[in-house]
Scaffold this motif. Structure first.
Motif, PDB file in Angstrom:
ATOM      1  N   GLY A  83       4.298   7.320  -0.872  1.00  0.00           N
ATOM      2  CA  GLY A  83       4.309   7.715  -1.237  1.00  0.00           C
ATOM      3  C   GLY A  83       6.572   6.995  -1.876  1.00  0.00           C
ATOM      4  O   GLY A  83       6.786   7.306  -1.054  1.00  0.00           O
ATOM      5  N   HIS A  84       7.208   7.522  -3.208  1.00  0.00           N
ATOM      6  CA  HIS A  84       8.073   7.179  -3.865  1.00  0.00           C
ATOM      7  C   HIS A  84       8.734   8.262  -2.652  1.00  0.00           C
ATOM      8  O   HIS A  84       8.612   9.779  -2.540  1.00  0.00           O
ATOM      9  CB  HIS A  84       8.389   7.381  -4.605  1.00  0.00           C
ATOM     10  N   GLY A 100       2.070  12.169  -0.512  1.00  0.00           N
ATOM     11  CA  GLY A 100       2.462  11.589  -1.922  1.00  0.00           C
ATOM     12  C   GLY A 100       3.845  11.687  -1.712  1.00  0.00           C
ATOM     13  O   GLY A 100       4.959  11.305  -1.031  1.00  0.00           O
ATOM     14  N   MET A 101       4.365  11.377  -3.092  1.00  0.00           N
ATOM     15  CA  MET A 101       5.498  11.027  -3.784  1.00  0.00           C
ATOM     16  C   MET A 101       6.796  12.423  -2.928  1.00  0.00           C
ATOM     17  O   MET A 101       6.150  14.009  -3.009  1.00  0.00           O
ATOM     18  CB  MET A 101       6.114  11.128  -4.814  1.00  0.00           C
ATOM     19  N   GLY A 102       7.850  12.234  -2.212  1.00  0.00           N
ATOM     20  CA  GLY A 102       8.231  12.779  -1.370  1.00  0.00           C
ATOM     21  C   GLY A 102       7.992  13.979  -0.261  1.00  0.00           C
ATOM     22  O   GLY A 102       9.237  14.909  -0.498  1.00  0.00           O
ATOM     23  N   ALA A 119       2.362  15.673  -3.319  1.00  0.00           N
ATOM     24  CA  ALA A 119       3.620  15.380  -3.136  1.00  0.00           C
ATOM     25  C   ALA A 119       4.318  16.433  -2.708  1.00  0.00           C
ATOM     26  O   ALA A 119       4.121  17.517  -2.935  1.00  0.00           O
ATOM     27  CB  ALA A 119       3.959  15.645  -4.720  1.00  0.00           C
ATOM     28  N   GLY A 120       5.594  15.784  -2.547  1.00  0.00           N
ATOM     29  CA  GLY A 120       6.369  17.435  -2.104  1.00  0.00           C
ATOM     30  C   GLY A 120       6.229  18.460  -1.083  1.00  0.00           C
ATOM     31  O   GLY A 120       6.648  18.947  -0.415  1.00  0.00           O
ATOM     32  N   SER A 121       5.342  18.200  -0.086  1.00  0.00           N
ATOM     33  CA  SER A 121       5.141  18.695   1.125  1.00  0.00           C
ATOM     34  C   SER A 121       5.680  18.882   2.347  1.00  0.00           C
ATOM     35  O   SER A 121       6.352  17.069   2.508  1.00  0.00           O
ATOM     36  CB  SER A 121       3.537  18.733   1.140  1.00  0.00           C
ATOM     37  N   VAL A 122       5.998  20.022   3.632  1.00  0.00           N
ATOM     38  CA  VAL A 122       6.219  19.189   4.242  1.00  0.00           C
ATOM     39  C   VAL A 122       5.524  19.637   5.384  1.00  0.00           C
ATOM     40  O   VAL A 122       4.971  20.556   5.083  1.00  0.00           O
ATOM     41  CB  VAL A 122       7.625  20.062   4.224  1.00  0.00           C
ATOM     42  N   VAL A 123       4.876  18.719   6.170  1.00  0.00           N
ATOM     43  CA  VAL A 123       4.523  18.292   6.901  1.00  0.00           C
ATOM     44  C   VAL A 123       4.749  18.978   8.974  1.00  0.00           C
ATOM     45  O   VAL A 123       6.087  18.068   8.682  1.00  0.00           O
ATOM     46  CB  VAL A 123       2.970  17.684   7.413  1.00  0.00           C
ATOM     47  N   TRP A 135      -3.761  18.645   2.086  1.00  0.00           N
ATOM     48  CA  TRP A 135      -2.721  19.605   2.536  1.00  0.00           C
ATOM     49  C   TRP A 135      -1.915  19.268   1.520  1.00  0.00           C
ATOM     50  O   TRP A 135      -1.054  18.492   0.977  1.00  0.00           O
ATOM     51  CB  TRP A 135      -2.756  19.131   3.640  1.00  0.00           C
ATOM     52  N   GLY A 136      -1.330  20.308   1.211  1.00  0.00           N
ATOM     53  CA  GLY A 136      -0.221  20.704   0.743  1.00  0.00           C
ATOM     54  C   GLY A 136       0.810  21.888   0.745  1.00  0.00           C
ATOM     55  O   GLY A 136       0.711  22.644   1.103  1.00  0.00           O
ATOM     56  N   GLY A 137       2.069  22.286   0.165  1.00  0.00           N
ATOM     57  CA  GLY A 137       3.212  23.006   0.296  1.00  0.00           C
ATOM     58  C   GLY A 137       4.055  22.696   1.383  1.00  0.00           C
ATOM     59  O   GLY A 137       4.514  21.620   2.247  1.00  0.00           O
TER      60      GLY A 137
END
Length: 176
Positions: A83-84, A100-102, A119-123, A135-137
């Motif tokens: 994503g963007h 996802g984005m970001g 979007a916006g997650s940090v793996v 996964w998210g968050g």
């Protein structure tokens, strides 16, 4: 004209029928399959280690892909959507995954086939996301399993859409 820069004896290799936005930058040890797209203001920095990208991968606007010198590489499978404004730093992304984005995906993380990173997650480094997991968050945590058929269809559709969008630039005579 895209900025394609050889570094340390490595010249980027771009597969056939691939769209490169005029202001993307591709540096060094980058090998990309066919029918990919690299969008505006995106940077693929294979200066310190290798970046390998499969077929029909779209890397959307503002994303940055980089690695660690002599420690991590990037491997991206087929039909993947990045994503963007995504940052991928030395990770492995399997076929049909969507980032996802970001989102940020760090060194030695692995995103399984058909998996989704919200979007916006940090793996975080060394995180292993299994096939068809959402996964998210920040930091990213497991949310739920996604139906493999639905995930594959969704991610294939997005990859095909970006192939269509890229052809608006490369084959304008074929557009609707």
């Amino acid at each position: 004209m895209p900025l394609i820069i050889p570094v340390r004896g490595f010249t980027p290799e771009i597969g056939p029928d691939t769209f490169l936005a005029e202001n993307c930058t591709i540096v060094g040890d980058v090998k990309m399959g066919s029918e990919c797209s690299v969008w505006f203001n995106t940077v693929l920095r294979g200066d310190v280690n290798s970046i390998r990208i499969g077929n029909r991968v779209n890397i959307q606007d503002g994303s940055v892909l980089h690695t660690l010198y002599q420690k991590s590489t990037i491997e991206i499978g087929d039909d993947v959507s990045i994503g963007h404004n995504v940052t991928i730093h030395g990770a492995k992304i399997h076929n049909f995954a969507l980032i996802g984005m970001g989102a940020v995906v760090m060194d030695d993380a692995e995103v399984g086939e058909g998996a989704l990173v919200a979007a916006g997650s940090v793996v975080l480094s060394r995180t292993k996301i299994g096939p068809n997991e959402l996964w998210g968050g920040a930091p990213a945590k497991f949310i739920k399993m996604v139906d493999p058929t639905t995930s594959r269809e969704l991610n294939t559709k997005i990859a095909r859409n970006y192939l269509m969008y890229s052809r608006w630039y490369t084959h304008p005579e074929e557009t609707e």
